[in-house]
Design a protein around this motif. Sequence first.
Motif, PDB file in Angstrom:
ATOM      1  N   THR A  35       0.869  -1.175   0.000  1.00  0.00           N
ATOM      2  CA  THR A  35       0.000   0.000   0.000  1.00  0.00           C
ATOM      3  C   THR A  35       0.903   1.220   0.000  1.00  0.00           C
ATOM      4  O   THR A  35       2.127   1.085  -0.023  1.00  0.00           O
ATOM      5  CB  THR A  35      -0.982  -0.019   1.201  1.00  0.00           C
ATOM      6  N   TRP A  39      -2.035   6.396  -1.805  1.00  0.00           N
ATOM      7  CA  TRP A  39      -3.347   5.736  -1.959  1.00  0.00           C
ATOM      8  C   TRP A  39      -4.231   6.041  -0.748  1.00  0.00           C
ATOM      9  O   TRP A  39      -5.397   6.410  -0.900  1.00  0.00           O
ATOM     10  CB  TRP A  39      -3.185   4.217  -2.121  1.00  0.00           C
ATOM     11  N   ARG A  43      -7.693   8.156  -1.184  1.00  0.00           N
ATOM     12  CA  ARG A  43      -8.993   7.460  -1.054  1.00  0.00           C
ATOM     13  C   ARG A  43      -9.705   7.721   0.263  1.00  0.00           C
ATOM     14  O   ARG A  43     -10.899   7.490   0.373  1.00  0.00           O
ATOM     15  CB  ARG A  43      -8.805   5.945  -1.174  1.00  0.00           C
ATOM     16  N   CYS A 119     -19.996   2.021  14.583  1.00  0.00           N
ATOM     17  CA  CYS A 119     -19.564   3.421  14.420  1.00  0.00           C
ATOM     18  C   CYS A 119     -20.667   4.431  14.733  1.00  0.00           C
ATOM     19  O   CYS A 119     -20.395   5.616  14.896  1.00  0.00           O
ATOM     20  CB  CYS A 119     -19.032   3.645  13.015  1.00  0.00           C
ATOM     21  N   ARG A 158      -5.339  -5.128   2.961  1.00  0.00           N
ATOM     22  CA  ARG A 158      -4.995  -3.703   2.836  1.00  0.00           C
ATOM     23  C   ARG A 158      -6.221  -2.815   2.668  1.00  0.00           C
ATOM     24  O   ARG A 158      -6.151  -1.608   2.868  1.00  0.00           O
ATOM     25  CB  ARG A 158      -4.036  -3.497   1.664  1.00  0.00           C
ATOM     26  N   MET A 215     -15.118  -6.052   5.418  1.00  0.00           N
ATOM     27  CA  MET A 215     -15.930  -4.931   4.908  1.00  0.00           C
ATOM     28  C   MET A 215     -15.955  -4.916   3.394  1.00  0.00           C
ATOM     29  O   MET A 215     -14.930  -5.116   2.745  1.00  0.00           O
ATOM     30  CB  MET A 215     -15.347  -3.601   5.423  1.00  0.00           C
ATOM     31  N   GLY A 217     -16.099  -2.260   1.201  1.00  0.00           N
ATOM     32  CA  GLY A 217     -15.908  -0.809   1.302  1.00  0.00           C
ATOM     33  C   GLY A 217     -16.819  -0.013   0.386  1.00  0.00           C
ATOM     34  O   GLY A 217     -17.401   0.990   0.795  1.00  0.00           O
ATOM     35  N   ARG A 218     -16.944  -0.484  -0.865  1.00  0.00           N
ATOM     36  CA  ARG A 218     -17.773   0.277  -1.821  1.00  0.00           C
ATOM     37  C   ARG A 218     -19.237   0.291  -1.409  1.00  0.00           C
ATOM     38  O   ARG A 218     -19.904   1.311  -1.531  1.00  0.00           O
ATOM     39  CB  ARG A 218     -17.656  -0.335  -3.211  1.00  0.00           C
ATOM     40  N   HIS A 252     -19.242  11.229  11.668  1.00  0.00           N
ATOM     41  CA  HIS A 252     -18.365  10.091  11.964  1.00  0.00           C
ATOM     42  C   HIS A 252     -17.146  10.196  11.050  1.00  0.00           C
ATOM     43  O   HIS A 252     -17.276  10.453   9.851  1.00  0.00           O
ATOM     44  CB  HIS A 252     -19.126   8.785  11.721  1.00  0.00           C
ATOM     45  N   ALA A 254     -14.803   8.547   9.128  1.00  0.00           N
ATOM     46  CA  ALA A 254     -14.419   7.290   8.485  1.00  0.00           C
ATOM     47  C   ALA A 254     -13.601   7.544   7.230  1.00  0.00           C
ATOM     48  O   ALA A 254     -12.609   6.866   6.978  1.00  0.00           O
ATOM     49  CB  ALA A 254     -15.662   6.475   8.135  1.00  0.00           C
ATOM     50  N   ASN A 255     -14.037   8.522   6.463  1.00  0.00           N
ATOM     51  CA  ASN A 255     -13.423   8.753   5.162  1.00  0.00           C
ATOM     52  C   ASN A 255     -13.749  10.188   4.768  1.00  0.00           C
ATOM     53  O   ASN A 255     -14.915  10.596   4.769  1.00  0.00           O
ATOM     54  CB  ASN A 255     -14.020   7.749   4.157  1.00  0.00           C
ATOM     55  N   ARG A 257     -13.851  11.569   1.997  1.00  0.00           N
ATOM     56  CA  ARG A 257     -14.742  11.698   0.829  1.00  0.00           C
ATOM     57  C   ARG A 257     -16.208  11.583   1.248  1.00  0.00           C
ATOM     58  O   ARG A 257     -17.070  12.262   0.715  1.00  0.00           O
ATOM     59  CB  ARG A 257     -14.394  10.640  -0.227  1.00  0.00           C
ATOM     60  N   ILE A 258     -16.487  10.698   2.216  1.00  0.00           N
ATOM     61  CA  ILE A 258     -17.874  10.568   2.717  1.00  0.00           C
ATOM     62  C   ILE A 258     -18.264  11.867   3.412  1.00  0.00           C
ATOM     63  O   ILE A 258     -19.386  12.371   3.272  1.00  0.00           O
ATOM     64  CB  ILE A 258     -18.011   9.371   3.687  1.00  0.00           C
ATOM     65  N   ASN A 282     -10.228   5.993  11.447  1.00  0.00           N
ATOM     66  CA  ASN A 282     -11.606   5.689  11.867  1.00  0.00           C
ATOM     67  C   ASN A 282     -11.546   4.989  13.232  1.00  0.00           C
ATOM     68  O   ASN A 282     -11.078   3.851  13.322  1.00  0.00           O
ATOM     69  CB  ASN A 282     -12.263   4.799  10.807  1.00  0.00           C
TER      70      ASN A 282
HETATM   71  O1  UT7 Z   1     -17.276   3.425   9.832  1.00  0.00           O
HETATM   72  C1  UT7 Z   1     -17.797   3.005   8.603  1.00  0.00           C
HETATM   73  C2  UT7 Z   1     -16.742   2.122   8.099  1.00  0.00           C
HETATM   74  N1  UT7 Z   1     -16.264   2.179   6.831  1.00  0.00           N
HETATM   75  C3  UT7 Z   1     -16.290   3.127   5.886  1.00  0.00           C
HETATM   76  O2  UT7 Z   1     -16.832   4.177   5.966  1.00  0.00           O
HETATM   77  C4  UT7 Z   1     -15.586   2.773   4.635  1.00  0.00           C
HETATM   78  C5  UT7 Z   1     -16.341   3.156   3.408  1.00  0.00           C
HETATM   79  N2  UT7 Z   1     -15.578   2.842   2.224  1.00  0.00           N
HETATM   80  C6  UT7 Z   1     -14.422   3.454   1.910  1.00  0.00           C
HETATM   81  O3  UT7 Z   1     -13.963   4.308   2.637  1.00  0.00           O
HETATM   82  C7  UT7 Z   1     -13.755   3.082   0.621  1.00  0.00           C
HETATM   83  O4  UT7 Z   1     -14.566   2.182  -0.103  1.00  0.00           O
HETATM   84  C8  UT7 Z   1     -12.359   2.444   0.834  1.00  0.00           C
HETATM   85  C9  UT7 Z   1     -11.386   3.516   1.310  1.00  0.00           C
HETATM   86  C10 UT7 Z   1     -12.410   1.315   1.828  1.00  0.00           C
HETATM   87  C11 UT7 Z   1     -11.816   1.907  -0.491  1.00  0.00           C
HETATM   88  O5  UT7 Z   1     -11.801   2.930  -1.459  1.00  0.00           O
HETATM   89  P1  UT7 Z   1     -12.403   2.661  -2.916  1.00  0.00           P
HETATM   90  O6  UT7 Z   1     -12.152   3.882  -3.679  1.00  0.00           O
HETATM   91  O7  UT7 Z   1     -13.821   2.196  -2.746  1.00  0.00           O
HETATM   92  O8  UT7 Z   1     -11.453   1.515  -3.439  1.00  0.00           O
HETATM   93  P2  UT7 Z   1     -11.824   0.029  -3.877  1.00  0.00           P
HETATM   94  O9  UT7 Z   1     -12.129  -0.835  -2.710  1.00  0.00           O
HETATM   95  O10 UT7 Z   1     -12.797   0.090  -5.006  1.00  0.00           O
HETATM   96  O11 UT7 Z   1     -10.424  -0.430  -4.455  1.00  0.00           O
HETATM   97  C12 UT7 Z   1      -9.804   0.256  -5.565  1.00  0.00           C
HETATM   98  C13 UT7 Z   1      -8.442  -0.356  -5.796  1.00  0.00           C
HETATM   99  C14 UT7 Z   1      -8.464  -1.885  -5.872  1.00  0.00           C
HETATM  100  O12 UT7 Z   1      -7.509  -2.286  -6.848  1.00  0.00           O
HETATM  101  P3  UT7 Z   1      -7.993  -2.688  -8.333  1.00  0.00           P
HETATM  102  O13 UT7 Z   1      -8.950  -3.822  -8.132  1.00  0.00           O
HETATM  103  O14 UT7 Z   1      -8.661  -1.447  -8.882  1.00  0.00           O
HETATM  104  O15 UT7 Z   1      -6.717  -3.048  -8.988  1.00  0.00           O
HETATM  105  C15 UT7 Z   1      -7.968  -2.309  -4.508  1.00  0.00           C
HETATM  106  O16 UT7 Z   1      -7.329  -3.564  -4.529  1.00  0.00           O
HETATM  107  O17 UT7 Z   1      -7.568  -0.033  -4.713  1.00  0.00           O
HETATM  108  C16 UT7 Z   1      -6.962  -1.222  -4.208  1.00  0.00           C
HETATM  109  N3  UT7 Z   1      -6.702  -1.048  -2.788  1.00  0.00           N
HETATM  110  C17 UT7 Z   1      -5.566  -0.540  -2.316  1.00  0.00           C
HETATM  111  N4  UT7 Z   1      -4.443  -0.130  -2.928  1.00  0.00           N
HETATM  112  C18 UT7 Z   1      -3.457   0.351  -2.149  1.00  0.00           C
HETATM  113  C19 UT7 Z   1      -7.546  -1.307  -1.749  1.00  0.00           C
HETATM  114  N5  UT7 Z   1      -6.943  -0.976  -0.596  1.00  0.00           N
HETATM  115  C20 UT7 Z   1      -5.713  -0.491  -0.917  1.00  0.00           C
HETATM  116  C21 UT7 Z   1      -4.645   0.008  -0.164  1.00  0.00           C
HETATM  117  N6  UT7 Z   1      -3.539   0.427  -0.825  1.00  0.00           N
HETATM  118  N7  UT7 Z   1      -4.688   0.121   1.176  1.00  0.00           N
END
Ligand code: UT7
Length: 325
Positions: A35, A39, A43, A119, A158, A215, A217-218, A252, A254-255, A257-258, A282
């Motif tokens: 990671t 990134w 994100r 959360c 990750r 989780m 995430g999306r 909260h 968490a992110n 962007r949210i 978070n």
């Molecule tokens: O308290 C409530 C709890 N949770 C939340 O609020 C989380 C809500 N969701 C999110 O914050 C986001 O969905 C995340 C931050 C978890 C992920 O962001 P995303 O923009 O939705 O990314 P994604 O899961 O669609 O993954 C995009 C890419 C993937 O690679 P490919 O398939 O496009 O090649 C993942 O494998 O990013 C990759 N990826 C990472 N790369 C580097 C996922 N985690 C990581 C990482 N470092 N840590």
Amino acid sequence: MKAYSRIIGSGSYLPPRRLSNSDLVAELAGNGVATSDAWIVERTGIRARHFAAADVCSSDLALEAARLALQAAGVLPRDIDLIIVATSTPDMVFPSTACILQNKLGAHGCAAFDVQAVCSGFIYALTVADAMIKTGAAKRALVVGAEVFSRLLDFKDRGTCVLFGDGAGAVVLEASDQPGILASDLHADGKHAAILCVPGQLSGGKALGDPLLRMDGRAVFKLAVGVLDAAARATLAKAGKLACEIDWLIPHQANLRIMHSAASKLGIPMDKVIVTVDQHGNTSAASIPLALDTAIRSGRAKPGQLLMLEGVGGGFTWGAVLLQL
Ligand code: UT7
């Protein structure tokens, strides 16, 4: 009986071990997990988080935050007649972390229990405490969010292990004739349980199933944006207030962007949003009281101002509290 409950003091605590993204990236590289700081920042907006030492529990973090909140409120532990701890990382299966905290505070005899709404836990706990105060069941409540989420993380995943941190935040809520909590709105929909869960259980002395955080995430992201907006609007409507009257939005953490999306849907500029996710990650139920205390202690949130707190998390649970400080 008083018409309102009001926050009369707040406190928060972060365990001393701070990991910047670069620290975590280096540790994860040792596990073969790739990671990057770029990134994580792009994100999520997260730049650092705190992890508790192995022998530190949620009640230890809660104790530090509670002492500061009591000190700020100018009340003693014996003056509290209700303790609610919001946590999904309790010290033990039972007794509740609230009972353990009560003992550590030296406050014996008052009602004490945990709320488990992940959360959204602090929003749930604050709403329950407010209701108990308004009905006369309590006069002065200690409401805490405390978590050691680092214990639940899969450091080979990750997509989740870079997101969470440990910490605690607390408020003292007191019965008052002056406006405090104006309205709240709580919801849950268990059909979404699988998108954010720790699907393990204890049985026969062993952890069964998968005891680590999982989780989608999306899916969480998509749901979170919609339900936060709905809860905030419902809360405003109940209180007869408009979004433009809000002085501080405390979502909260968490992110980022949210949080951007939540603010923009309400038409609130980002300079009226309290952001601590960059430094705390978070921290689940602790994130809102940590952000609230940060806002109060930095002098940004002032007495008389209108604050919207909103949370969303596993369950799926969500809700909001509108209050006058
Ligand atoms: O308290 C409530 C709890 N949770 C939340 O609020 C989380 C809500 N969701 C999110 O914050 C986001 O969905 C995340 C931050 C978890 C992920 O962001 P995303 O923009 O939705 O990314 P994604 O899961 O669609 O993954 C995009 C890419 C993937 O690679 P490919 O398939 O496009 O090649 C993942 O494998 O990013 C990759 N990826 C990472 N790369 C580097 C996922 N985690 C990581 C990482 N470092 N840590």
